[in-house]
Design a protein around this motif. Sequence first.
Motif, PDB file in Angstrom:
ATOM      1  N   ARG A 164       0.841  -1.203   0.000  1.00  0.00           N
ATOM      2  CA  ARG A 164       0.000   0.000   0.000  1.00  0.00           C
ATOM      3  C   ARG A 164       0.873   1.248   0.000  1.00  0.00           C
ATOM      4  N   TYR A 165       0.594   2.148  -0.935  1.00  0.00           N
ATOM      5  CA  TYR A 165       1.303   3.419  -1.048  1.00  0.00           C
ATOM      6  C   TYR A 165       0.372   4.568  -0.680  1.00  0.00           C
ATOM      7  N   LEU A 166       0.922   5.565  -0.009  1.00  0.00           N
ATOM      8  CA  LEU A 166       0.186   6.773   0.346  1.00  0.00           C
ATOM      9  C   LEU A 166       0.861   7.981  -0.287  1.00  0.00           C
ATOM     10  N   ALA A 167       0.059   8.872  -0.826  1.00  0.00           N
ATOM     11  CA  ALA A 167       0.581  10.140  -1.341  1.00  0.00           C
ATOM     12  C   ALA A 167       0.773  11.089  -0.167  1.00  0.00           C
ATOM     13  N   VAL A 168       2.020  11.506   0.097  1.00  0.00           N
ATOM     14  CA  VAL A 168       2.310  12.303   1.285  1.00  0.00           C
ATOM     15  C   VAL A 168       3.190  13.508   0.938  1.00  0.00           C
ATOM     16  N   ALA A 169       3.169  14.459   1.849  1.00  0.00           N
ATOM     17  CA  ALA A 169       3.998  15.657   1.733  1.00  0.00           C
ATOM     18  C   ALA A 169       4.232  16.208   3.131  1.00  0.00           C
ATOM     19  N   SER A 170       5.190  17.112   3.253  1.00  0.00           N
ATOM     20  CA  SER A 170       5.438  17.757   4.545  1.00  0.00           C
ATOM     21  C   SER A 170       4.360  18.806   4.810  1.00  0.00           C
ATOM     22  N   PRO A 171       4.117  19.152   6.078  1.00  0.00           N
ATOM     23  CA  PRO A 171       3.123  20.195   6.374  1.00  0.00           C
ATOM     24  C   PRO A 171       3.436  21.519   5.679  1.00  0.00           C
ATOM     25  N   ALA A 172       4.722  21.876   5.609  1.00  0.00           N
ATOM     26  CA  ALA A 172       5.086  23.134   4.957  1.00  0.00           C
ATOM     27  C   ALA A 172       4.755  23.093   3.472  1.00  0.00           C
ATOM     28  N   PHE A 173       5.007  21.947   2.840  1.00  0.00           N
ATOM     29  CA  PHE A 173       4.697  21.793   1.414  1.00  0.00           C
ATOM     30  C   PHE A 173       3.199  21.873   1.190  1.00  0.00           C
ATOM     31  N   MET A 174       2.436  21.216   2.082  1.00  0.00           N
ATOM     32  CA  MET A 174       0.979  21.261   1.957  1.00  0.00           C
ATOM     33  C   MET A 174       0.460  22.693   2.065  1.00  0.00           C
ATOM     34  N   ALA A 175       1.035  23.451   3.000  1.00  0.00           N
ATOM     35  CA  ALA A 175       0.596  24.838   3.188  1.00  0.00           C
ATOM     36  C   ALA A 175       0.959  25.700   1.988  1.00  0.00           C
ATOM     37  N   ARG A 176       2.091  25.387   1.357  1.00  0.00           N
ATOM     38  CA  ARG A 176       2.562  26.205   0.234  1.00  0.00           C
ATOM     39  C   ARG A 176       1.774  25.938  -1.045  1.00  0.00           C
ATOM     40  N   TYR A 177       1.497  24.656  -1.342  1.00  0.00           N
ATOM     41  CA  TYR A 177       0.899  24.319  -2.634  1.00  0.00           C
ATOM     42  C   TYR A 177      -0.579  23.917  -2.551  1.00  0.00           C
ATOM     43  N   PHE A 178      -1.010  23.367  -1.419  1.00  0.00           N
ATOM     44  CA  PHE A 178      -2.363  22.828  -1.343  1.00  0.00           C
ATOM     45  C   PHE A 178      -3.193  23.493  -0.244  1.00  0.00           C
ATOM     46  N   ALA A 179      -2.889  24.735   0.080  1.00  0.00           N
ATOM     47  CA  ALA A 179      -3.619  25.439   1.143  1.00  0.00           C
ATOM     48  C   ALA A 179      -5.101  25.566   0.796  1.00  0.00           C
ATOM     49  N   GLU A 180      -5.396  25.666  -0.489  1.00  0.00           N
ATOM     50  CA  GLU A 180      -6.787  25.805  -0.912  1.00  0.00           C
ATOM     51  C   GLU A 180      -7.337  24.513  -1.510  1.00  0.00           C
ATOM     52  N   GLY A 181      -6.673  23.381  -1.213  1.00  0.00           N
ATOM     53  CA  GLY A 181      -7.140  22.097  -1.711  1.00  0.00           C
ATOM     54  C   GLY A 181      -6.286  21.574  -2.849  1.00  0.00           C
ATOM     55  N   VAL A 182      -6.473  20.304  -3.172  1.00  0.00           N
ATOM     56  CA  VAL A 182      -5.689  19.649  -4.228  1.00  0.00           C
ATOM     57  C   VAL A 182      -6.435  19.818  -5.550  1.00  0.00           C
ATOM     58  N   SER A 183      -6.261  20.978  -6.141  1.00  0.00           N
ATOM     59  CA  SER A 183      -6.911  21.294  -7.410  1.00  0.00           C
ATOM     60  C   SER A 183      -5.970  20.973  -8.569  1.00  0.00           C
ATOM     61  N   HIS A 184      -6.522  20.959  -9.768  1.00  0.00           N
ATOM     62  CA  HIS A 184      -5.685  20.732 -10.946  1.00  0.00           C
ATOM     63  C   HIS A 184      -4.654  21.851 -11.098  1.00  0.00           C
ATOM     64  N   ALA A 185      -5.046  23.053 -10.777  1.00  0.00           N
ATOM     65  CA  ALA A 185      -4.109  24.170 -10.868  1.00  0.00           C
ATOM     66  C   ALA A 185      -2.941  23.970  -9.903  1.00  0.00           C
ATOM     67  N   ALA A 186      -3.236  23.480  -8.691  1.00  0.00           N
ATOM     68  CA  ALA A 186      -2.167  23.233  -7.715  1.00  0.00           C
ATOM     69  C   ALA A 186      -1.278  22.089  -8.157  1.00  0.00           C
ATOM     70  N   LEU A 187      -1.861  21.027  -8.740  1.00  0.00           N
ATOM     71  CA  LEU A 187      -1.078  19.881  -9.183  1.00  0.00           C
ATOM     72  C   LEU A 187      -0.144  20.238 -10.341  1.00  0.00           C
ATOM     73  N   ARG A 188      -0.525  21.212 -11.136  1.00  0.00           N
ATOM     74  CA  ARG A 188       0.357  21.649 -12.224  1.00  0.00           C
ATOM     75  C   ARG A 188       1.618  22.321 -11.693  1.00  0.00           C
ATOM     76  N   ARG A 189       1.532  22.892 -10.482  1.00  0.00           N
ATOM     77  CA  ARG A 189       2.662  23.640  -9.934  1.00  0.00           C
ATOM     78  C   ARG A 189       3.477  22.835  -8.917  1.00  0.00           C
ATOM     79  N   ALA A 190       2.828  21.905  -8.226  1.00  0.00           N
ATOM     80  CA  ALA A 190       3.469  21.231  -7.098  1.00  0.00           C
ATOM     81  C   ALA A 190       4.457  20.163  -7.584  1.00  0.00           C
TER      82      ALA A 190
END
Length: 291
Positions: A164-190
Amino acid sequence: MLDYKLLQALAAVVEEGGFERAARMLGLSQSAVSQRIKLLESRVGAPVLLRAAPPTPTETGRKLLNHVQQVRLLERDLQREVPMDDEADVATRLRIALNADSLATWWAAAVADLCQAQNLLLELLVDDQDVGLRRMRAGEVAGCVCATEQPVAGARSLPLGAMRYLAVASPAFMARYFAEGVSHAALRRAPVIVFGPDDQLQHRFLAGCGFNETFPHHLCPSSEGFVRLIDAGLGWGLVPASQIRSELAAGRLQEVLPGNPVDVPLYWHYWRNGGRLLDALTRQLARTALQ
């Protein structure tokens, strides 16, 4: 009858990745190894190697290498029944291909007891789980852990369970790229951490999210380095859940999309005529793998 000195030369060139290293391993001159390969090709009536860097076996060469792998294991069984003085205490070396995440998690605990009991030395070749079977097909290894169920000719496969694999990131990374949710726009940049060119896990995860576009990524061919890059905030990525339990519990890593794991089935491939040692390893893996 095949001349096994010639087959030994072929195996050494492929396993050592070149004529010079093969010559050192066999205690011969490079010219002598080359002559043995030419003689083998003369006797079988076809090329057995592509003279590349490193040399790779032809289709005929792969068939001969598959044969060599099985003969080595069968000879080990025979030596136990008809022992030879100079072979009594020689450890058996087994070449195994497996994915880096298995090596970083469950593999060592699964095989440790057997290696000690059987005086077994392992030579581990690391490949992505989606492509590791090519080592078996090329006759380079006696066994393989990969994500493909269908075995090559002359081999069997055993299901080991799913990693089993989980998609993970650090809290700082989450705040920087996904603060407003995991949108397509965010995935293009992250940025994403990808194990290597053959690693499709991130693509599979993103396709499940309906995202099929390109994305920025780092390449990191190390399971331990992979987690360190994520922990340092350089990107997000898919990591075996068993590898990051403490990081998740401590809050150092967070799931990008909780409740969306990726399960990768793993299979153990082994030669059908691999002798008692390969059978014992197969039984051991059936009992202990992915536990």
